[in-house]
Design a protein around this motif. Sequence first.
Motif, PDB file in Angstrom:
ATOM      1  N   GLN A   1      -6.982  -1.861 -12.782  1.00 47.36           N
ATOM      2  CA  GLN A   1      -5.535  -1.928 -12.621  1.00 47.36           C
ATOM      3  C   GLN A   1      -5.040  -3.377 -12.643  1.00 47.36           C
ATOM      4  O   GLN A   1      -4.041  -3.683 -13.296  1.00 47.36           O
ATOM      5  CB  GLN A   1      -5.117  -1.268 -11.307  1.00 47.36           C
ATOM      6  CG  GLN A   1      -5.274   0.242 -11.279  1.00 47.36           C
ATOM      7  CD  GLN A   1      -4.658   0.852 -10.029  1.00 47.36           C
ATOM      8  OE1 GLN A   1      -4.100   0.162  -9.184  1.00 47.36           O
ATOM      9  NE2 GLN A   1      -4.765   2.169  -9.905  1.00 47.36           N
TER      10      GLN A   1
ATOM     11  N   ILE B   1      -5.454   4.775 -13.748  1.00 49.82           N
ATOM     12  CA  ILE B   1      -4.614   3.594 -13.861  1.00 49.82           C
ATOM     13  C   ILE B   1      -3.415   3.663 -12.910  1.00 49.82           C
ATOM     14  O   ILE B   1      -2.862   2.638 -12.517  1.00 49.82           O
ATOM     15  CB  ILE B   1      -4.127   3.409 -15.317  1.00 49.82           C
ATOM     16  CG1 ILE B   1      -3.534   2.006 -15.524  1.00 49.82           C
ATOM     17  CG2 ILE B   1      -3.122   4.480 -15.688  1.00 49.82           C
ATOM     18  CD1 ILE B   1      -4.518   0.884 -15.326  1.00 49.82           C
ATOM     19  N   ASP B   2      -3.020   4.871 -12.504  1.00 48.37           N
ATOM     20  CA  ASP B   2      -1.862   4.995 -11.620  1.00 48.37           C
ATOM     21  C   ASP B   2      -2.230   5.497 -10.231  1.00 48.37           C
ATOM     22  O   ASP B   2      -1.366   5.950  -9.483  1.00 48.37           O
ATOM     23  CB  ASP B   2      -0.817   5.922 -12.252  1.00 48.37           C
ATOM     24  CG  ASP B   2      -1.372   7.306 -12.577  1.00 48.37           C
ATOM     25  OD1 ASP B   2      -2.593   7.514 -12.399  1.00 48.37           O
ATOM     26  OD2 ASP B   2      -0.583   8.179 -12.998  1.00 48.37           O
TER      27      ASP B   2
ATOM     28  N   TYR C   1      -2.699   1.899  -5.156  1.00 51.58           N
ATOM     29  CA  TYR C   1      -3.427   0.626  -5.118  1.00 51.58           C
ATOM     30  C   TYR C   1      -4.126   0.419  -3.787  1.00 51.58           C
ATOM     31  O   TYR C   1      -5.092  -0.339  -3.695  1.00 51.58           O
ATOM     32  CB  TYR C   1      -2.481  -0.542  -5.429  1.00 51.58           C
ATOM     33  CG  TYR C   1      -1.393  -0.788  -4.414  1.00 51.58           C
ATOM     34  CD1 TYR C   1      -1.610  -1.599  -3.314  1.00 51.58           C
ATOM     35  CD2 TYR C   1      -0.143  -0.195  -4.566  1.00 51.58           C
ATOM     36  CE1 TYR C   1      -0.610  -1.822  -2.378  1.00 51.58           C
ATOM     37  CE2 TYR C   1       0.860  -0.411  -3.634  1.00 51.58           C
ATOM     38  CZ  TYR C   1       0.618  -1.217  -2.543  1.00 51.58           C
ATOM     39  OH  TYR C   1       1.611  -1.420  -1.622  1.00 51.58           O
TER      40      TYR C   1
ATOM     41  N   ASN D   1      -7.815   1.162  -4.099  1.00 51.77           N
ATOM     42  CA  ASN D   1      -8.605   0.421  -5.084  1.00 51.77           C
ATOM     43  C   ASN D   1      -9.903  -0.113  -4.488  1.00 51.77           C
ATOM     44  O   ASN D   1      -9.996  -0.382  -3.287  1.00 51.77           O
ATOM     45  CB  ASN D   1      -7.798  -0.760  -5.640  1.00 51.77           C
ATOM     46  CG  ASN D   1      -6.787  -0.321  -6.678  1.00 51.77           C
ATOM     47  OD1 ASN D   1      -6.852   0.788  -7.189  1.00 51.77           O
ATOM     48  ND2 ASN D   1      -5.825  -1.180  -6.979  1.00 51.77           N
TER      49      ASN D   1
ATOM     50  N   ALA E   1      -1.739  -7.511 -14.715  1.00 49.56           N
ATOM     51  CA  ALA E   1      -1.595  -6.073 -14.477  1.00 49.56           C
ATOM     52  C   ALA E   1      -1.848  -5.346 -15.792  1.00 49.56           C
ATOM     53  O   ALA E   1      -1.246  -5.672 -16.816  1.00 49.56           O
ATOM     54  CB  ALA E   1      -0.202  -5.759 -13.945  1.00 49.56           C
TER      55      ALA E   1
ATOM     56  N   SER F   1      -0.250   0.362 -14.960  1.00 45.26           N
ATOM     57  CA  SER F   1      -0.325   0.105 -13.516  1.00 45.26           C
ATOM     58  C   SER F   1       1.076  -0.109 -12.952  1.00 45.26           C
ATOM     59  O   SER F   1       2.058  -0.189 -13.683  1.00 45.26           O
ATOM     60  CB  SER F   1      -1.217  -1.103 -13.230  1.00 45.26           C
ATOM     61  OG  SER F   1      -0.678  -2.270 -13.811  1.00 45.26           O
TER      62      SER F   1
ATOM     63  N   ARG G   1       3.482   1.307 -19.375  1.00 44.11           N
ATOM     64  CA  ARG G   1       2.246   1.862 -19.928  1.00 44.11           C
ATOM     65  C   ARG G   1       1.872   1.208 -21.252  1.00 44.11           C
ATOM     66  O   ARG G   1       0.770   1.434 -21.768  1.00 44.11           O
ATOM     67  CB  ARG G   1       2.389   3.366 -20.129  1.00 44.11           C
ATOM     68  CG  ARG G   1       3.440   3.769 -21.141  1.00 44.11           C
ATOM     69  CD  ARG G   1       3.494   5.263 -21.318  1.00 44.11           C
ATOM     70  NE  ARG G   1       4.468   5.659 -22.329  1.00 44.11           N
ATOM     71  CZ  ARG G   1       4.642   6.914 -22.754  1.00 44.11           C
ATOM     72  NH1 ARG G   1       3.884   7.872 -22.241  1.00 44.11           N
ATOM     73  NH2 ARG G   1       5.552   7.194 -23.662  1.00 44.11           N
TER      74      ARG G   1
END
Length: 396
Positions: free
Chosen positions: A91, A111-112, A115, A118, A280, A284, A289
């Motif tokens: 990400q 990717i989404d 966070y 992570n 980024a 993310s 995108r």
Amino acid sequence: MDFPESGPARRAPHLRSLRIWSDIHTWTSLICTGFLLLLCLTGLPLIFHHELNHALGYQPDLSKGPDGAPRVSLDRVVEAAYDRRPGEVIQFIGFDRDEPHLINVAMGRSIDSPYEENNLVAIDWRGGTVLEAPKPSEGPVAFLLKLHADLFLGLPGKLFLGLMAFCFLLAIVSGVALYGPFRGKLAFGTVRHGRARHIAWLDLHSLVGIATLAWMLVVGTTGMVNTWADLMLKLWQGGQLAEMTGRYRDAPPPRRLASLETVVSHARAAAPDMTLTLIAFPGSILTSRNHYAVFMAGASPLTARLLKPALVDGETGTLTELRDMPWYMQALMLSQPLHFGDYGGLPLKILWAILDLATIWLLVSGLYLWIVRRRRSVARAVAYPSRASADGEPAE
């Protein structure tokens, strides 16, 4: 603070104004004192968070790295991260300002994905060696930071602490309004030790308050601004970022991502005097995108905190747009490090710690003075009930 409470003088306009300021100072202080004590106590070690995390082993140790070794390409960094955590996606890639050879790669299930979930992969840019993973969400410093930032309540906790910071600022402003009339003709710094103990405490309380005024205003204001970080980020995403990526709204996502080295070279060419801070990846939270967002920062201690995003097409690697962030995001980026004194190295941090301790004493002394005043008011009401009623004090 005590003012004349009987006779015609009490009804004079300027004394009535002082009474209002006194009430504001008393009640705003009482509302926020407990939470401010918590914030000051947790904030004290957080001033030295970088040093503490290193000492406790929660930050990678780069002291044994290959000094003088050339930096590997960022594409090699990406490969090393995927080798370490196969099945996850990158990400963000962050570049540590205090450790120029350290790269932190944030990877998630998708990717989404949030966070907060992570996993970090730490890589020594000199040679591309994968280091022991940093643990930013573990250990005592992480616990204190979470408690200090949102009381473990997320956004509601942040907004509540922002309200406490606002009360703190009101207490400071009202204290300044009271300082001149209260001190009268007393010389600055006078402490009347020969009188009752609470008088000496009151003098010290006023002295410490006026001496730390500028610092408390800075820390209180930056603390309040920091509690709005999530809302500001959403405002930026729905405003400037959406505008910058608007023409790609209906475009399909990249079939294959461009070389990261190419992406960064285009961003650096557009801002040659700035340094790389964060990348980024497309999809993310900090970009669209279809784009890499390459966040660049200035070279001076002040501008190093101000980020400028360069949007780079995720498939072709060409620069799409480079803009300064809006004023509210710049205010946030300046507030975050200033709140912990993270601008001038260890000397400024030590000064911040001393002023933090002074504020803790100020809060404790203010609470002590309020308790003394309440006891005296109750004793006066018991001894002179008719006078207390006439003066507006509760007759108990």
